[in-house]
Scaffold this motif. Structure first.
Motif, PDB file in Angstrom:
ATOM      1  N   MET A   1       0.850  -1.186   0.000  1.00  0.00           N
ATOM      2  CA  MET A   1       0.000   0.000   0.000  1.00  0.00           C
ATOM      3  C   MET A   1       0.897   1.251   0.000  1.00  0.00           C
ATOM      4  SD  MET A   1      -2.868   1.191   2.827  1.00  0.00           S
ATOM      5  CE  MET A   1      -3.752  -0.354   2.683  1.00  0.00           C
ATOM      6  N   ASP A   2       0.638   2.232  -0.929  1.00  0.00           N
ATOM      7  CA  ASP A   2       1.480   3.420  -0.972  1.00  0.00           C
ATOM      8  C   ASP A   2       1.113   4.372   0.172  1.00  0.00           C
ATOM      9  OD1 ASP A   2      -0.779   4.940  -1.720  1.00  0.00           O
ATOM     10  OD2 ASP A   2      -0.394   4.624  -3.833  1.00  0.00           O
ATOM     11  N   ILE A   3       1.937   5.380   0.367  1.00  0.00           N
ATOM     12  CA  ILE A   3       1.786   6.286   1.506  1.00  0.00           C
ATOM     13  C   ILE A   3       0.458   7.040   1.449  1.00  0.00           C
ATOM     14  CG2 ILE A   3       2.720   8.377   2.573  1.00  0.00           C
ATOM     15  CD1 ILE A   3       5.510   7.384   1.813  1.00  0.00           C
ATOM     16  N   LYS A   4       0.052   7.488   0.260  1.00  0.00           N
ATOM     17  CA  LYS A   4      -1.193   8.238   0.122  1.00  0.00           C
ATOM     18  C   LYS A   4      -2.391   7.384   0.538  1.00  0.00           C
ATOM     19  CE  LYS A   4      -4.085  10.755  -3.171  1.00  0.00           C
ATOM     20  NZ  LYS A   4      -4.296  11.179  -4.567  1.00  0.00           N
ATOM     21  N   MET A   5      -2.419   6.145   0.040  1.00  0.00           N
ATOM     22  CA  MET A   5      -3.527   5.255   0.375  1.00  0.00           C
ATOM     23  C   MET A   5      -3.535   4.927   1.863  1.00  0.00           C
ATOM     24  SD  MET A   5      -3.603   2.600  -2.863  1.00  0.00           S
ATOM     25  CE  MET A   5      -4.881   1.615  -2.093  1.00  0.00           C
ATOM     26  N   GLU A   6      -2.352   4.760   2.445  1.00  0.00           N
ATOM     27  CA  GLU A   6      -2.261   4.445   3.867  1.00  0.00           C
ATOM     28  C   GLU A   6      -2.763   5.621   4.710  1.00  0.00           C
ATOM     29  OE1 GLU A   6       1.023   2.732   7.102  1.00  0.00           O
ATOM     30  OE2 GLU A   6       1.552   3.017   4.987  1.00  0.00           O
ATOM     31  N   ALA A   7      -2.416   6.830   4.279  1.00  0.00           N
ATOM     32  CA  ALA A   7      -2.875   8.033   4.993  1.00  0.00           C
ATOM     33  C   ALA A   7      -4.391   8.163   4.898  1.00  0.00           C
ATOM     34  CB  ALA A   7      -2.196   9.271   4.411  1.00  0.00           C
ATOM     35  N   GLU A   8      -4.950   7.932   3.699  1.00  0.00           N
ATOM     36  CA  GLU A   8      -6.396   8.026   3.502  1.00  0.00           C
ATOM     37  C   GLU A   8      -7.142   6.977   4.331  1.00  0.00           C
ATOM     38  OE1 GLU A   8      -6.849   7.651  -0.695  1.00  0.00           O
ATOM     39  OE2 GLU A   8      -6.476   9.791  -1.083  1.00  0.00           O
ATOM     40  N   LYS A   9      -6.562   5.778   4.437  1.00  0.00           N
ATOM     41  CA  LYS A   9      -7.177   4.731   5.249  1.00  0.00           C
ATOM     42  C   LYS A   9      -7.183   5.131   6.719  1.00  0.00           C
ATOM     43  CE  LYS A   9      -6.804  -0.159   6.503  1.00  0.00           C
ATOM     44  NZ  LYS A   9      -6.016  -1.411   6.362  1.00  0.00           N
ATOM     45  N   TYR A  10      -6.072   5.689   7.186  1.00  0.00           N
ATOM     46  CA  TYR A  10      -5.937   6.130   8.578  1.00  0.00           C
ATOM     47  C   TYR A  10      -6.967   7.212   8.892  1.00  0.00           C
ATOM     48  CZ  TYR A  10      -3.714   8.509  12.587  1.00  0.00           C
ATOM     49  OH  TYR A  10      -3.444   9.107  13.801  1.00  0.00           O
ATOM     50  N   VAL A  11      -7.089   8.192   7.995  1.00  0.00           N
ATOM     51  CA  VAL A  11      -8.043   9.282   8.199  1.00  0.00           C
ATOM     52  C   VAL A  11      -9.487   8.773   8.129  1.00  0.00           C
ATOM     53  CG1 VAL A  11      -8.928  11.428   7.208  1.00  0.00           C
ATOM     54  CG2 VAL A  11      -6.458  11.061   7.396  1.00  0.00           C
ATOM     55  N   GLU A  44       8.549  14.909   7.909  1.00  0.00           N
ATOM     56  CA  GLU A  44       8.137  13.815   8.797  1.00  0.00           C
ATOM     57  C   GLU A  44       7.657  12.629   7.968  1.00  0.00           C
ATOM     58  OE1 GLU A  44       5.992  14.716  12.576  1.00  0.00           O
ATOM     59  OE2 GLU A  44       5.727  16.715  11.652  1.00  0.00           O
ATOM     60  N   SER A  45       7.910  11.449   8.482  1.00  0.00           N
ATOM     61  CA  SER A  45       7.381  10.246   7.828  1.00  0.00           C
ATOM     62  C   SER A  45       5.939  10.036   8.279  1.00  0.00           C
ATOM     63  CB  SER A  45       8.216   9.024   8.204  1.00  0.00           C
ATOM     64  OG  SER A  45       8.043   8.703   9.586  1.00  0.00           O
ATOM     65  N   LEU A  46       5.211   9.249   7.500  1.00  0.00           N
ATOM     66  CA  LEU A  46       3.811   8.978   7.860  1.00  0.00           C
ATOM     67  C   LEU A  46       3.729   8.253   9.197  1.00  0.00           C
ATOM     68  CD1 LEU A  46       0.821   9.085   7.126  1.00  0.00           C
ATOM     69  CD2 LEU A  46       1.112   6.955   5.842  1.00  0.00           C
ATOM     70  N   GLU A  47       4.673   7.357   9.459  1.00  0.00           N
ATOM     71  CA  GLU A  47       4.679   6.622  10.722  1.00  0.00           C
ATOM     72  C   GLU A  47       4.842   7.580  11.909  1.00  0.00           C
ATOM     73  OE1 GLU A  47       6.403   5.848   8.063  1.00  0.00           O
ATOM     74  OE2 GLU A  47       5.391   3.986   7.469  1.00  0.00           O
ATOM     75  N   GLN A  48       5.735   8.591  11.751  1.00  0.00           N
ATOM     76  CA  GLN A  48       5.941   9.580  12.814  1.00  0.00           C
ATOM     77  C   GLN A  48       4.683  10.419  13.036  1.00  0.00           C
ATOM     78  OE1 GLN A  48       9.360  11.497  11.022  1.00  0.00           O
ATOM     79  NE2 GLN A  48      10.772  10.588  12.532  1.00  0.00           N
ATOM     80  N   ILE A  49       4.047  10.790  11.941  1.00  0.00           N
ATOM     81  CA  ILE A  49       2.828  11.612  12.031  1.00  0.00           C
ATOM     82  C   ILE A  49       1.712  10.850  12.749  1.00  0.00           C
ATOM     83  CG2 ILE A  49       1.014  12.765  10.701  1.00  0.00           C
ATOM     84  CD1 ILE A  49       3.142  13.206   8.487  1.00  0.00           C
ATOM     85  N   MET A  50       1.512   9.589  12.349  1.00  0.00           N
ATOM     86  CA  MET A  50       0.442   8.785  12.938  1.00  0.00           C
ATOM     87  C   MET A  50       0.711   8.521  14.415  1.00  0.00           C
ATOM     88  SD  MET A  50      -0.121   6.180   9.696  1.00  0.00           S
ATOM     89  CE  MET A  50      -1.037   4.960  10.623  1.00  0.00           C
ATOM     90  N   GLU A  51       1.977   8.300  14.746  1.00  0.00           N
ATOM     91  CA  GLU A  51       2.327   8.028  16.137  1.00  0.00           C
ATOM     92  C   GLU A  51       2.076   9.254  17.006  1.00  0.00           C
ATOM     93  OE1 GLU A  51       6.165   6.523  18.816  1.00  0.00           O
ATOM     94  OE2 GLU A  51       6.265   6.543  16.623  1.00  0.00           O
ATOM     95  N   SER A  52       2.421  10.448  16.505  1.00  0.00           N
ATOM     96  CA  SER A  52       2.228  11.671  17.285  1.00  0.00           C
ATOM     97  C   SER A  52       0.748  12.061  17.375  1.00  0.00           C
ATOM     98  CB  SER A  52       3.025  12.823  16.671  1.00  0.00           C
ATOM     99  OG  SER A  52       2.524  13.155  15.387  1.00  0.00           O
ATOM    100  N   MET A  53      -0.008  11.758  16.329  1.00  0.00           N
ATOM    101  CA  MET A  53      -1.428  12.110  16.337  1.00  0.00           C
ATOM    102  C   MET A  53      -2.216  11.205  17.283  1.00  0.00           C
ATOM    103  SD  MET A  53      -2.149  12.945  12.282  1.00  0.00           S
ATOM    104  CE  MET A  53      -3.915  13.207  12.526  1.00  0.00           C
ATOM    105  N   GLY A  54      -1.837   9.925  17.343  1.00  0.00           N
ATOM    106  CA  GLY A  54      -2.526   8.994  18.214  1.00  0.00           C
ATOM    107  C   GLY A  54      -3.404   8.031  17.438  1.00  0.00           C
ATOM    108  N   THR A  55      -4.123   7.203  18.166  1.00  0.00           N
ATOM    109  CA  THR A  55      -4.991   6.213  17.512  1.00  0.00           C
ATOM    110  C   THR A  55      -6.234   6.888  16.955  1.00  0.00           C
ATOM    111  OG1 THR A  55      -6.251   5.734  19.528  1.00  0.00           O
ATOM    112  CG2 THR A  55      -4.231   4.466  19.167  1.00  0.00           C
ATOM    113  N   ALA A  56      -6.927   6.167  16.076  1.00  0.00           N
ATOM    114  CA  ALA A  56      -8.167   6.694  15.486  1.00  0.00           C
ATOM    115  C   ALA A  56      -9.193   7.002  16.566  1.00  0.00           C
ATOM    116  CB  ALA A  56      -8.727   5.684  14.479  1.00  0.00           C
ATOM    117  N   GLU A  57      -9.272   6.141  17.582  1.00  0.00           N
ATOM    118  CA  GLU A  57     -10.226   6.347  18.669  1.00  0.00           C
ATOM    119  C   GLU A  57      -9.925   7.619  19.445  1.00  0.00           C
ATOM    120  OE1 GLU A  57      -8.698   3.556  18.029  1.00  0.00           O
ATOM    121  OE2 GLU A  57     -10.312   2.137  17.511  1.00  0.00           O
TER     122      GLU A  57
END
Length: 219
Positions: A1-11, A44-57
């Motif tokens: 899965m590319d970074i854009k798709m992974e980001a869209e899935k996370y959001v 920033e990498s997507l992993e760093q962004i997601m980690e700092s933002m927190g879980t979806a919940e």
């Protein structure tokens, strides 16, 4: 899965958990994706962004706490409307199903096959074969379900409960006919009185749309 798709899935996972209107969800989704793009451009990498933002919940809960009263009321109103719509749809489908299940009168006029003469002749034929005990011939005129009970043991038992000795048949009265539609199928239902030496019998005999014997009741 590319970074854009992974980001869209996370959001998308975040937005699905936020209790707000569809329009508000779209605004939040655009905002989150835009923030991620900016942070990616800053190195920033997507992993760093997601980690700092927190879980979806966690993010969804934070957005929920910051919603205005108007947004919360709009969400509740839309939810109530959705529930009412679902209930109305269920009631509509249930009503249609009940209507489909219920027997309804059917107009037989204009159908030569179901004319008074033809139906009367079929009824008299069935009664004659019943009197003769010719169950083989009766089976050949019946639908599969009726064939299973069209035998001396079953029919004879019914006759004995009405009267042990009927005697010879003396007459057959007028055959009354009605069309009935049920579950999308047409039934031709008839009733006629037959006089025997020792008993009077009321026959209720029904046929399917092909004039195959679909049921017989004696009392």
């Amino acid at each position: 899965m590319d970074i854009k798709m992974e980001a869209e899935k996370y959001v998308s996972e975040i937005v699905k958990k936020i209790q707000c209107t569809g329009k508000k969800k779209q605004e939040i989704q655009k905002q989150l994706l835009a923030d991620i793009v900016l942070r990616r451009e800053a190195g920033e990498s997507l992993e760093q962004i997601m980690e700092s933002m927190g879980t979806a919940e966690e993010i969804a809960e934070a957005f929920g706490q910051n919603l205005t009263d108007a947004d919360k009321k709009a969400y509740k109103r839309r939810k109530i409307i959705l529930i009412i719509t679902i209930i109305m749809l269920i009631l509509l489908l249930l009503g249609a199903f009940v209507w489909w299940m219920m027997p309804k009168p059917a107009d037989l006029s204009g159908h030569e096959k179901y004319s008074e003469e033809n139906v009367t002749a079929e009824v008299e034929k069935i009664i004659e074969l019943m009197d003769q005990g010719d169950y083989e011939a009766l089976c050949s005129l019946s639908i599969d379900e009726v064939q299973k009970v069209m035998n001396q043991e079953t029919i004879g038992g019914v006759k004995d409960r009405i009267c042990a000795d009927w005697g010879e048949r003396q007459s057959i009265g007028k055959v009354y006919t009605a069309g009935v539609e049920q579950k999308g199928n047409l039934l031709i239902v008839t009733q006629v009185d037959a006089i025997y030496e020792n008993v009077s019998v009321v026959y209720t005999i029904s046929f399917d749309e092909d004039m195959k014997l679909a049921g017989i009741y004696m009392r």
